[in-house]
Design a protein around this motif. Structure first.
Motif, PDB file in Angstrom:
ATOM      1  N   ALA A  34       0.837  -1.201   0.000  1.00 49.22           N
ATOM      2  CA  ALA A  34       0.000   0.000   0.000  1.00 49.22           C
ATOM      3  C   ALA A  34       0.869   1.248   0.000  1.00 49.22           C
ATOM      4  O   ALA A  34       0.565   2.237  -0.683  1.00 49.22           O
ATOM      5  CB  ALA A  34      -0.934  -0.002   1.204  1.00 49.22           C
ATOM      6  N   ASN A  35       1.965   1.206   0.732  1.00 51.26           N
ATOM      7  CA  ASN A  35       2.909   2.318   0.761  1.00 51.26           C
ATOM      8  C   ASN A  35       3.477   2.575  -0.633  1.00 51.26           C
ATOM      9  O   ASN A  35       3.517   3.717  -1.107  1.00 51.26           O
ATOM     10  CB  ASN A  35       4.029   2.009   1.758  1.00 51.26           C
ATOM     11  CG  ASN A  35       5.043   3.120   1.865  1.00 51.26           C
ATOM     12  OD1 ASN A  35       4.858   4.205   1.346  1.00 51.26           O
ATOM     13  ND2 ASN A  35       6.122   2.833   2.561  1.00 51.26           N
ATOM     14  N   ILE A  36       3.890   1.535  -1.300  1.00 52.08           N
ATOM     15  CA  ILE A  36       4.464   1.676  -2.645  1.00 52.08           C
ATOM     16  C   ILE A  36       3.416   2.191  -3.623  1.00 52.08           C
ATOM     17  O   ILE A  36       3.695   3.082  -4.437  1.00 52.08           O
ATOM     18  CB  ILE A  36       5.049   0.332  -3.112  1.00 52.08           C
ATOM     19  CG1 ILE A  36       6.239  -0.054  -2.245  1.00 52.08           C
ATOM     20  CG2 ILE A  36       5.460   0.403  -4.568  1.00 52.08           C
ATOM     21  CD1 ILE A  36       6.707  -1.472  -2.439  1.00 52.08           C
ATOM     22  N   ALA A  37       2.194   1.653  -3.535  1.00 51.11           N
ATOM     23  CA  ALA A  37       1.132   2.086  -4.452  1.00 51.11           C
ATOM     24  C   ALA A  37       0.810   3.561  -4.253  1.00 51.11           C
ATOM     25  O   ALA A  37       0.668   4.309  -5.228  1.00 51.11           O
ATOM     26  CB  ALA A  37      -0.122   1.234  -4.243  1.00 51.11           C
ATOM     27  N   LEU A  38       0.715   3.986  -3.014  1.00 47.06           N
ATOM     28  CA  LEU A  38       0.431   5.394  -2.762  1.00 47.06           C
ATOM     29  C   LEU A  38       1.574   6.283  -3.220  1.00 47.06           C
ATOM     30  O   LEU A  38       1.346   7.364  -3.768  1.00 47.06           O
ATOM     31  CB  LEU A  38       0.154   5.618  -1.273  1.00 47.06           C
ATOM     32  CG  LEU A  38      -1.213   5.169  -0.791  1.00 47.06           C
ATOM     33  CD1 LEU A  38      -1.280   5.207   0.721  1.00 47.06           C
ATOM     34  CD2 LEU A  38      -2.285   6.057  -1.385  1.00 47.06           C
ATOM     35  N   ALA A  39       2.800   5.841  -3.013  1.00 48.64           N
ATOM     36  CA  ALA A  39       3.947   6.641  -3.432  1.00 48.64           C
ATOM     37  C   ALA A  39       4.023   6.753  -4.951  1.00 48.64           C
ATOM     38  O   ALA A  39       4.421   7.786  -5.485  1.00 48.64           O
ATOM     39  CB  ALA A  39       5.238   6.048  -2.872  1.00 48.64           C
ATOM     40  N   LEU A  40       3.637   5.697  -5.656  1.00 46.67           N
ATOM     41  CA  LEU A  40       3.704   5.728  -7.118  1.00 46.67           C
ATOM     42  C   LEU A  40       2.528   6.450  -7.762  1.00 46.67           C
ATOM     43  O   LEU A  40       2.672   7.066  -8.815  1.00 46.67           O
ATOM     44  CB  LEU A  40       3.779   4.297  -7.669  1.00 46.67           C
ATOM     45  CG  LEU A  40       5.083   3.552  -7.461  1.00 46.67           C
ATOM     46  CD1 LEU A  40       4.934   2.115  -7.933  1.00 46.67           C
ATOM     47  CD2 LEU A  40       6.225   4.237  -8.180  1.00 46.67           C
ATOM     48  N   LEU A  41       1.361   6.371  -7.153  1.00 50.84           N
ATOM     49  CA  LEU A  41       0.158   6.870  -7.808  1.00 50.84           C
ATOM     50  C   LEU A  41      -0.295   8.257  -7.356  1.00 50.84           C
ATOM     51  O   LEU A  41      -1.152   8.850  -8.002  1.00 50.84           O
ATOM     52  CB  LEU A  41      -0.992   5.874  -7.603  1.00 50.84           C
ATOM     53  CG  LEU A  41      -0.762   4.493  -8.222  1.00 50.84           C
ATOM     54  CD1 LEU A  41      -1.882   3.559  -7.851  1.00 50.84           C
ATOM     55  CD2 LEU A  41      -0.620   4.602  -9.723  1.00 50.84           C
ATOM     56  N   THR A  42       0.231   8.754  -6.268  1.00 54.08           N
ATOM     57  CA  THR A  42      -0.190  10.063  -5.784  1.00 54.08           C
ATOM     58  C   THR A  42       0.462  11.155  -6.627  1.00 54.08           C
ATOM     59  O   THR A  42       1.682  11.170  -6.779  1.00 54.08           O
ATOM     60  CB  THR A  42       0.196  10.233  -4.304  1.00 54.08           C
ATOM     61  OG1 THR A  42      -0.283   9.107  -3.576  1.00 54.08           O
ATOM     62  CG2 THR A  42      -0.400  11.494  -3.731  1.00 54.08           C
ATOM     63  N   PRO A  43      -0.335  12.092  -7.169  1.00 59.44           N
ATOM     64  CA  PRO A  43       0.229  13.117  -8.060  1.00 59.44           C
ATOM     65  C   PRO A  43       0.811  14.323  -7.307  1.00 59.44           C
ATOM     66  O   PRO A  43       0.428  15.466  -7.554  1.00 59.44           O
ATOM     67  CB  PRO A  43      -0.972  13.519  -8.911  1.00 59.44           C
ATOM     68  CG  PRO A  43      -2.135  13.323  -8.010  1.00 59.44           C
ATOM     69  CD  PRO A  43      -1.795  12.146  -7.142  1.00 59.44           C
ATOM     70  N   ILE A  44       1.697  14.059  -6.370  1.00 56.49           N
ATOM     71  CA  ILE A  44       2.404  15.128  -5.672  1.00 56.49           C
ATOM     72  C   ILE A  44       3.893  14.827  -5.773  1.00 56.49           C
ATOM     73  O   ILE A  44       4.288  13.852  -6.402  1.00 56.49           O
ATOM     74  CB  ILE A  44       1.938  15.247  -4.194  1.00 56.49           C
ATOM     75  CG1 ILE A  44       2.052  13.909  -3.454  1.00 56.49           C
ATOM     76  CG2 ILE A  44       0.510  15.757  -4.113  1.00 56.49           C
ATOM     77  CD1 ILE A  44       1.634  13.960  -1.998  1.00 56.49           C
ATOM     78  N   SER A  45       4.718  15.669  -5.177  1.00 61.26           N
ATOM     79  CA  SER A  45       6.160  15.447  -5.281  1.00 61.26           C
ATOM     80  C   SER A  45       6.541  14.091  -4.685  1.00 61.26           C
ATOM     81  O   SER A  45       5.835  13.553  -3.834  1.00 61.26           O
ATOM     82  CB  SER A  45       6.922  16.568  -4.569  1.00 61.26           C
ATOM     83  OG  SER A  45       6.755  16.463  -3.165  1.00 61.26           O
ATOM     84  N   GLN A  46       7.665  13.550  -5.131  1.00 62.34           N
ATOM     85  CA  GLN A  46       8.070  12.207  -4.707  1.00 62.34           C
ATOM     86  C   GLN A  46       8.276  12.111  -3.197  1.00 62.34           C
ATOM     87  O   GLN A  46       7.901  11.118  -2.579  1.00 62.34           O
ATOM     88  CB  GLN A  46       9.337  11.788  -5.431  1.00 62.34           C
ATOM     89  CG  GLN A  46       9.123  11.438  -6.878  1.00 62.34           C
ATOM     90  CD  GLN A  46      10.409  10.954  -7.530  1.00 62.34           C
ATOM     91  OE1 GLN A  46      11.500  11.241  -7.047  1.00 62.34           O
ATOM     92  NE2 GLN A  46      10.269  10.237  -8.631  1.00 62.34           N
ATOM     93  N   VAL A  47       8.870  13.138  -2.628  1.00 66.10           N
ATOM     94  CA  VAL A  47       9.124  13.111  -1.186  1.00 66.10           C
ATOM     95  C   VAL A  47       7.808  13.115  -0.413  1.00 66.10           C
ATOM     96  O   VAL A  47       7.612  12.320   0.515  1.00 66.10           O
ATOM     97  CB  VAL A  47      10.004  14.310  -0.775  1.00 66.10           C
ATOM     98  CG1 VAL A  47      10.141  14.398   0.726  1.00 66.10           C
ATOM     99  CG2 VAL A  47      11.368  14.224  -1.434  1.00 66.10           C
ATOM    100  N   ASP A  48       6.894  13.995  -0.800  1.00 69.71           N
ATOM    101  CA  ASP A  48       5.607  14.062  -0.117  1.00 69.71           C
ATOM    102  C   ASP A  48       4.793  12.789  -0.327  1.00 69.71           C
ATOM    103  O   ASP A  48       4.116  12.321   0.591  1.00 69.71           O
ATOM    104  CB  ASP A  48       4.813  15.269  -0.607  1.00 69.71           C
ATOM    105  CG  ASP A  48       5.419  16.584  -0.148  1.00 69.71           C
ATOM    106  OD1 ASP A  48       6.159  16.572   0.853  1.00 69.71           O
ATOM    107  OD2 ASP A  48       5.157  17.608  -0.804  1.00 69.71           O
ATOM    108  N   ALA A  49       4.861  12.219  -1.519  1.00 67.58           N
ATOM    109  CA  ALA A  49       4.137  10.982  -1.804  1.00 67.58           C
ATOM    110  C   ALA A  49       4.694   9.835  -0.961  1.00 67.58           C
ATOM    111  O   ALA A  49       3.934   9.015  -0.442  1.00 67.58           O
ATOM    112  CB  ALA A  49       4.221  10.649  -3.285  1.00 67.58           C
ATOM    113  N   ALA A  50       6.005   9.776  -0.823  1.00 71.44           N
ATOM    114  CA  ALA A  50       6.620   8.723  -0.006  1.00 71.44           C
ATOM    115  C   ALA A  50       6.236   8.883   1.464  1.00 71.44           C
ATOM    116  O   ALA A  50       5.923   7.887   2.144  1.00 71.44           O
ATOM    117  CB  ALA A  50       8.128   8.741  -0.165  1.00 71.44           C
ATOM    118  N   LEU A  51       6.235  10.112   1.961  1.00 70.03           N
ATOM    119  CA  LEU A  51       5.854  10.343   3.355  1.00 70.03           C
ATOM    120  C   LEU A  51       4.375  10.047   3.592  1.00 70.03           C
ATOM    121  O   LEU A  51       4.010   9.461   4.614  1.00 70.03           O
ATOM    122  CB  LEU A  51       6.172  11.783   3.761  1.00 70.03           C
ATOM    123  CG  LEU A  51       7.651  12.094   3.939  1.00 70.03           C
ATOM    124  CD1 LEU A  51       7.857  13.574   4.194  1.00 70.03           C
ATOM    125  CD2 LEU A  51       8.224  11.283   5.078  1.00 70.03           C
TER     126      LEU A  51
END
Length: 101
Positions: A34-51
């Motif tokens: 779920a963490n990886i999916a949210l980090a890959l699919l969220t249309p915000i900066s990579q750092v913010d998506a990872a957090l």
């Protein structure tokens, strides 16, 4: 009359052990995917998506843990964590393929 751990049937103890493994290992797998999916699919900066993915993965892990002990059987507990994990793994693969191409 008190029942000790030795007085409990083996099937019951194995079911609890199986649910515990489903909650610990399956929940961790589900939260990670779920963490990886949210980090890959969220249309915000990579750092913010990872957090964001990391923070929400704690909630996913908690819900998976609760699910494993709320089910009627250990089979449902395993199915309830592995089926969404397989779906998220498929989504992660597709999303990663779209990002790299």
């Amino acid at each position: 009359m008190k029942r000790t751990a030795a007085g409990l049937p083996l099937a019951y103890r194995l079911a609890v052990a199986s649910r515990s493994l489903a909650a610990l290992l399956g929940g961790y797998l589900l939260a990670s995917l779920a963490n990886i999916a949210l980090a890959l699919l969220t249309p915000i900066s990579q750092v913010d998506a990872a957090l964001l993915g990391m923070m929400l993965s704690f909630l996913v892990y908690l819900l998976a843990f609760i699910w494993c002990f709320a089910c009627r059987s250990a089979w449902r507990a395993w199915a309830g964590v592995l089926a969404p994990s397989a779906l998220l793994a498929l989504i992660d693969g597709v999303a990663y393929g779209m990002q790299t191409s």
